[in-house]
Scaffold this motif. Structure first.
Motif, mmCIF file in Angstrom:
data_model
loop_
_atom_site.group_PDB
_atom_site.id
_atom_site.type_symbol
_atom_site.label_atom_id
_atom_site.label_comp_id
_atom_site.label_asym_id
_atom_site.label_seq_id
_atom_site.Cartn_x
_atom_site.Cartn_y
_atom_site.Cartn_z
ATOM 1 N N LYS A 37 1.776 8.483 -2.877
ATOM 2 C CA LYS A 37 1.149 7.833 -4.026
ATOM 3 C C LYS A 37 1.892 8.003 -5.351
ATOM 4 N N TYR A 38 1.810 6.931 -6.133
ATOM 5 C CA TYR A 38 2.223 6.916 -7.552
ATOM 6 C C TYR A 38 0.970 7.184 -8.377
ATOM 7 N N TRP A 39 0.993 8.227 -9.185
ATOM 8 C CA TRP A 39 -0.191 8.517 -10.012
ATOM 9 C C TRP A 39 0.291 9.277 -11.241
ATOM 10 N N GLY A 40 0.580 8.584 -12.325
ATOM 11 C CA GLY A 40 0.992 9.241 -13.570
ATOM 12 C C GLY A 40 2.336 8.736 -14.054
ATOM 13 N N LYS A 41 2.478 8.703 -15.399
ATOM 14 C CA LYS A 41 3.679 8.128 -16.014
ATOM 15 C C LYS A 41 4.440 9.160 -16.832
ATOM 16 N N ARG A 42 5.783 8.958 -16.918
ATOM 17 C CA ARG A 42 6.541 9.797 -17.849
ATOM 18 C C ARG A 42 6.748 9.072 -19.177
ATOM 19 N N ASP A 45 -9.836 1.375 -13.994
ATOM 20 C CA ASP A 45 -8.585 0.834 -13.467
ATOM 21 C C ASP A 45 -7.563 1.951 -13.299
ATOM 22 N N SER A 46 -6.522 1.669 -12.487
ATOM 23 C CA SER A 46 -5.591 2.746 -12.145
ATOM 24 C C SER A 46 -4.838 3.257 -13.372
ATOM 25 N N THR A 47 -4.487 2.349 -14.312
ATOM 26 C CA THR A 47 -3.753 2.798 -15.508
ATOM 27 C C THR A 47 -4.572 3.846 -16.277
ATOM 28 N N SER A 48 -5.853 3.538 -16.540
ATOM 29 C CA SER A 48 -6.688 4.492 -17.288
ATOM 30 C C SER A 48 -6.887 5.760 -16.483
ATOM 31 N N LEU A 106 7.277 2.051 -21.599
ATOM 32 C CA LEU A 106 8.155 1.371 -20.630
ATOM 33 C C LEU A 106 7.566 1.392 -19.214
ATOM 34 N N ASN A 107 6.398 1.978 -19.100
ATOM 35 C CA ASN A 107 5.732 2.149 -17.801
ATOM 36 C C ASN A 107 6.651 2.813 -16.773
ATOM 37 N N LEU A 108 7.136 3.989 -17.117
ATOM 38 C CA LEU A 108 8.008 4.741 -16.210
ATOM 39 C C LEU A 108 7.175 5.759 -15.444
ATOM 40 N N ARG A 161 -3.333 -10.779 -22.900
ATOM 41 C CA ARG A 161 -2.324 -10.148 -23.780
ATOM 42 C C ARG A 161 -1.311 -9.363 -22.956
ATOM 43 N N ARG A 162 -1.774 -8.766 -21.830
ATOM 44 C CA ARG A 162 -0.856 -8.016 -20.959
ATOM 45 C C ARG A 162 0.178 -8.972 -20.342
ATOM 46 N N ILE A 163 -0.277 -10.158 -19.963
ATOM 47 C CA ILE A 163 0.648 -11.134 -19.349
ATOM 48 C C ILE A 163 1.588 -11.721 -20.404
ATOM 49 N N ILE A 190 0.871 -1.177 0.000
ATOM 50 C CA ILE A 190 0.000 0.000 0.000
ATOM 51 C C ILE A 190 0.905 1.223 0.000
ATOM 52 N N ALA A 191 0.633 2.149 -0.921
ATOM 53 C CA ALA A 191 1.463 3.357 -0.991
ATOM 54 C C ALA A 191 1.035 4.358 0.074
ATOM 55 N N LEU A 192 2.025 4.868 0.797
ATOM 56 C CA LEU A 192 1.787 5.962 1.744
ATOM 57 C C LEU A 192 2.003 7.288 1.029
ATOM 58 N N GLY A 220 5.274 -4.586 -15.771
ATOM 59 C CA GLY A 220 3.948 -5.186 -15.687
ATOM 60 C C GLY A 220 2.971 -4.227 -15.036
ATOM 61 N N SER A 221 3.399 -3.638 -13.937
ATOM 62 C CA SER A 221 2.569 -2.674 -13.208
ATOM 63 C C SER A 221 3.502 -1.868 -12.302
ATOM 64 N N GLY A 222 3.331 -0.542 -12.305
ATOM 65 C CA GLY A 222 4.255 0.326 -11.563
ATOM 66 C C GLY A 222 4.376 -0.064 -10.096
ATOM 67 N N SER A 223 3.229 -0.346 -9.463
ATOM 68 C CA SER A 223 3.266 -0.648 -8.034
ATOM 69 C C SER A 223 3.916 -2.010 -7.762
ATOM 70 N N ALA A 224 3.984 -2.896 -8.758
ATOM 71 C CA ALA A 224 4.593 -4.223 -8.573
ATOM 72 C C ALA A 224 6.087 -4.113 -8.283
ATOM 73 N N ALA A 225 6.720 -3.048 -8.784
ATOM 74 C CA ALA A 225 8.155 -2.855 -8.531
ATOM 75 C C ALA A 225 8.427 -2.821 -7.034
ATOM 76 N N ARG A 226 7.454 -2.309 -6.254
ATOM 77 C CA ARG A 226 7.641 -2.162 -4.800
ATOM 78 C C ARG A 226 7.417 -3.468 -4.055
ATOM 79 N N SER A 227 6.594 -4.389 -4.615
ATOM 80 C CA SER A 227 6.311 -5.651 -3.907
ATOM 81 C C SER A 227 7.467 -6.643 -3.988
HETATM 82 C C1 DP6 Z 1 -3.500 4.437 -6.703
HETATM 83 O O1 DP6 Z 1 0.635 0.245 -10.302
HETATM 84 O O2 DP6 Z 1 -1.808 -0.248 -10.674
HETATM 85 O O3 DP6 Z 1 -2.556 2.317 -6.177
HETATM 86 O O4 DP6 Z 1 1.573 1.039 -13.461
HETATM 87 O O5 DP6 Z 1 -0.557 1.474 -14.653
HETATM 88 O O6 DP6 Z 1 -0.185 -0.746 -13.561
HETATM 89 P P1 DP6 Z 1 0.105 0.739 -13.535
HETATM 90 O O7 DP6 Z 1 -0.593 1.316 -12.220
HETATM 91 P P2 DP6 Z 1 -0.688 0.715 -10.758
HETATM 92 O O8 DP6 Z 1 -1.084 2.049 -9.965
HETATM 93 C C2 DP6 Z 1 -1.211 2.112 -8.584
HETATM 94 C C3 DP6 Z 1 -1.853 3.411 -8.211
HETATM 95 C C4 DP6 Z 1 -2.261 3.568 -6.764
HETATM 96 C C5 DP6 Z 1 -1.174 4.293 -5.973
HETATM 97 C C6 DP6 Z 1 0.052 3.498 -5.642
HETATM 98 O O9 DP6 Z 1 -0.007 2.267 -5.446
HETATM 99 O O10 DP6 Z 1 1.120 4.137 -5.546
#
Ligand code: DP6
Length: 327
Positions: A15-20, A192-195, A24-26, A71-73, A11-13, A138-145
């Protein structure tokens, strides 16, 4: 050619919200999270030359290979097949022991477990940082897990994204915090969070102002974590969450993840805090509310949440380890 990995959500304390960079999902900025034990994804990957397409089974359901999640997997597995020089398709079986797509960041534990299991099955020997950068695609937040305890996501600067990965900042035994997840609906989330984040970055006048707050918030949150200052972490985590949602709400059209119960929980929690309850909230791309408290306040917070109207269920988690291989 076969491996099984377990990863926990985080869980993000901050937040990640938005890509550069979408390809490459940066991430556009960093983030800071706590990995949770008590909820897990277990994923087995087997590369099998006899298969014609990737066979993906999520929580007992076989995915149609032409569907978006499949297709994402497959695209993610290609990121591993290419450097490993493997052509074989894979059999992927993944099980979450918590509700999928309910704003509980199953994509975080899902892609972390997949990155570890698939890279191991393919014979790639990756460092934790390389694994984190892989999971990020795969997903930005997965990098942290990939990491346990508290960790910080580095947005990186390189165009190839190799430096955009998480780093551990304090292990799971550093601070006895608990996370309670108050489920405010039984349905799946609609945006979903990506959209949601892409729409925010493209249309919200508050997107850049939110991004500008992230680095200072991470600096202050790290200080609060190192000194175990709960009151200070309360202030910083709640403001990061509300600023992220403010940027989404100000998009065109606005993205609102909250339902009525979400706000009821937030207001009740703040009132109870005035009376001495030690707890703060955070909310992701869905209507559930995640509440953090010190370990010794757990029973009091749980009783408070169970009595709130509109809370269907409460899940409890403690700081957890990073992704690991099952032998
Ligand atoms: C609101 O990691 O699900 O949970 O990189 O597009 O797969 P993608 O997004 P994702 O976004 C998580 C957003 C959030 C905040 C957070 O976990 O930092």
């Amino acid at each position: 050619m076969i491996a099984t990995a377990v990863a926990h959500p985080n869980i993000a304390l901050i937040k990640y919200w938005g890509k550069r960079d979408e390809a490459l999902n940066l991430p556009a900025a960093g983030s800071l999270s706590l990995t949770l034990a008590g909820l897990a994804t277990t994923t087995t990957v087997e590369f099998d030359p006899a298969l014609e397409t990737d066979q993906i089974n999520l929580d007992g359901h076989q995915l149609d290979p032409t569907s978006r999640p499949a297709r994402r997997i497959t695209a993610f597995l290609d990121l591993i097949r290419t450097p490993a020089r493997i052509e074989a398709r894979a059999r992927v079986t993944s099980i979450n022991d918590f509700p999928t797509a309910a704003g509980l960041a199953s994509s975080a534990s899902g892609f972390a477990a997949l990155a570890l299991a698939a890279s191991q099955a393919a014979g790639l020997d990756l460092s934790p940082e390389e694994l984190s950068a892989l999971a990020r695609q795969g997903s930005g937040s997965a990098a942290r897990s990939i990491f346990g305890g508290f960790c910080e996501m580095k947005p990186g600067q390189r165009p190839d994204g190799q430096d955009a990965h998480a780093v551990p900042i304090a292990d799971q035994n550093h601070w006895d915090l608990r996370c309670l997840i108050a489920l405010t609906t039984r349905g799946e989330k609609k945006i979903d969070s990506t959209s949601g984040m892409n729409h925010t970055s493209q249309t919200s006048p508050f997107f850049q102002p939110f991004i500008d707050t992230v680095a200072p918030d991470i600096r202050e949150a790290k200080k609060a974590i190192f000194s175990k200052d709960f009151a200070q972490l309360t202030r910083i985590a709640e403001r990061s969450c509300l600023r992220m949602h403010a940027s989404a709400i100000a998009a065109d059209p606005g993205v609102i993840y909250w339902n009525g119960q979400t706000l009821e929980v937030v207001h009740a929690l703040r009132e109870a805090r005035e009376e001495g309850l030690q707890a703060f909230f955070t909310i992701d791309a869905g209507p559930h509310v995640k509440i953090f408290c010190p370990g010794d306040a757990l029973n009091e917070v749980r009783t408070f949440l169970k009595d709130l109207p509109g809370v269907h269920d409460v899940l409890t988690a403690s700081p957890g380890p990073g992704a690991w291989l099952q032998t």
